[in-house]
Scaffold this motif. Structure first.
Motif, PDB file in Angstrom:
ATOM      1  N   PRO A 112      31.602  89.133  64.664  1.00  0.00           N
ATOM      2  CA  PRO A 112      32.115  88.003  63.876  1.00  0.00           C
ATOM      3  C   PRO A 112      33.608  87.771  64.163  1.00  0.00           C
ATOM      4  O   PRO A 112      34.363  88.725  64.381  1.00  0.00           O
ATOM      5  CB  PRO A 112      31.906  88.450  62.422  1.00  0.00           C
ATOM      6  N   GLU A 113      34.012  86.508  64.159  1.00  0.00           N
ATOM      7  CA  GLU A 113      35.403  86.149  64.458  1.00  0.00           C
ATOM      8  C   GLU A 113      36.406  86.821  63.535  1.00  0.00           C
ATOM      9  O   GLU A 113      37.543  87.042  63.912  1.00  0.00           O
ATOM     10  CB  GLU A 113      35.585  84.642  64.367  1.00  0.00           C
ATOM     11  N   ARG A 114      36.007  87.135  62.333  1.00  0.00           N
ATOM     12  CA  ARG A 114      36.924  87.768  61.388  1.00  0.00           C
ATOM     13  C   ARG A 114      37.037  89.276  61.612  1.00  0.00           C
ATOM     14  O   ARG A 114      37.836  89.940  60.971  1.00  0.00           O
ATOM     15  CB  ARG A 114      36.471  87.502  59.957  1.00  0.00           C
ATOM     16  N   GLN A 115      36.230  89.820  62.518  1.00  0.00           N
ATOM     17  CA  GLN A 115      36.267  91.253  62.801  1.00  0.00           C
ATOM     18  C   GLN A 115      36.759  91.542  64.213  1.00  0.00           C
ATOM     19  O   GLN A 115      36.610  92.647  64.722  1.00  0.00           O
ATOM     20  CB  GLN A 115      34.868  91.858  62.598  1.00  0.00           C
ATOM     21  N   TRP A 116      37.356  90.557  64.870  1.00  0.00           N
ATOM     22  CA  TRP A 116      37.862  90.706  66.234  1.00  0.00           C
ATOM     23  C   TRP A 116      39.288  90.179  66.217  1.00  0.00           C
ATOM     24  O   TRP A 116      39.529  89.022  65.879  1.00  0.00           O
ATOM     25  CB  TRP A 116      37.000  89.878  67.170  1.00  0.00           C
ATOM     26  N   ALA A 117      40.236  91.011  66.569  1.00  0.00           N
ATOM     27  CA  ALA A 117      41.644  90.599  66.530  1.00  0.00           C
ATOM     28  C   ALA A 117      42.342  90.895  67.845  1.00  0.00           C
ATOM     29  O   ALA A 117      41.978  91.812  68.573  1.00  0.00           O
ATOM     30  CB  ALA A 117      42.372  91.303  65.388  1.00  0.00           C
TER      31      ALA A 117
ATOM     32  N   LYS B  61      46.081  89.022  64.971  1.00  0.00           N
ATOM     33  CA  LYS B  61      45.431  87.847  64.398  1.00  0.00           C
ATOM     34  C   LYS B  61      43.957  87.857  64.780  1.00  0.00           C
ATOM     35  O   LYS B  61      43.620  88.109  65.937  1.00  0.00           O
ATOM     36  CB  LYS B  61      46.055  86.551  64.922  1.00  0.00           C
ATOM     37  N   THR B  62      43.100  87.563  63.809  1.00  0.00           N
ATOM     38  CA  THR B  62      41.684  87.494  64.118  1.00  0.00           C
ATOM     39  C   THR B  62      41.397  86.238  64.938  1.00  0.00           C
ATOM     40  O   THR B  62      42.209  85.292  64.954  1.00  0.00           O
ATOM     41  CB  THR B  62      40.824  87.469  62.848  1.00  0.00           C
TER      42      THR B  62
ATOM     43  N   ALA C 283      39.243  84.073  64.191  1.00  0.00           N
ATOM     44  CA  ALA C 283      39.135  82.989  63.214  1.00  0.00           C
ATOM     45  C   ALA C 283      40.514  82.419  62.884  1.00  0.00           C
ATOM     46  O   ALA C 283      40.685  81.191  62.809  1.00  0.00           O
ATOM     47  CB  ALA C 283      38.451  83.486  61.946  1.00  0.00           C
ATOM     48  N   GLU C 284      41.509  83.296  62.695  1.00  0.00           N
ATOM     49  CA  GLU C 284      42.880  82.826  62.418  1.00  0.00           C
ATOM     50  C   GLU C 284      43.441  82.058  63.602  1.00  0.00           C
ATOM     51  O   GLU C 284      44.081  81.015  63.422  1.00  0.00           O
ATOM     52  CB  GLU C 284      43.779  84.011  62.082  1.00  0.00           C
TER      53      GLU C 284
ATOM     54  N   HIS D 238      41.759  78.648  63.806  1.00  0.00           N
ATOM     55  CA  HIS D 238      42.237  77.787  62.714  1.00  0.00           C
ATOM     56  C   HIS D 238      43.655  77.273  63.006  1.00  0.00           C
ATOM     57  O   HIS D 238      43.971  76.108  62.762  1.00  0.00           O
ATOM     58  CB  HIS D 238      42.198  78.527  61.390  1.00  0.00           C
TER      59      HIS D 238
END
Length: 66
Positions: free
Chosen positions: A47-52, A56-57, A59-60, A63
């Motif tokens: 998931p995009e929120r679990q890859w940084a 910054k992820t 998802a960030e 965005h």
């Protein structure tokens, strides 16, 4: 039996993932002179929120670029 594990961010189409599986399988078989049937390829979607990267992820980053 060669095994490849590929980690990718979620969000790609089933067609893209299938193409990846086929192309990686062929590349491994040709590179190692191994039968296609012996090659195993696994895709793990993150998931995009679990890859940084850089704190910054994905998802960030997505965005902030929108």
């Amino acid at each position: 039996m060669p095994i490849a594990m590929i980690h990718i961010a979620e969000g790609r189409s089933e067609e893209k993932k299938h193409a990846l599986l086929v192309n990686v399988t062929r590349a491994i078989a040709e590179s190692l002179d191994a039968p296609l049937e012996s090659v195993r390829v696994l895709i793990q979607e993150i998931p995009e929120r679990q890859w940084a990267a850089g704190g910054k992820t994905l998802a960030e980053r997505r965005h902030s670029n929108a």
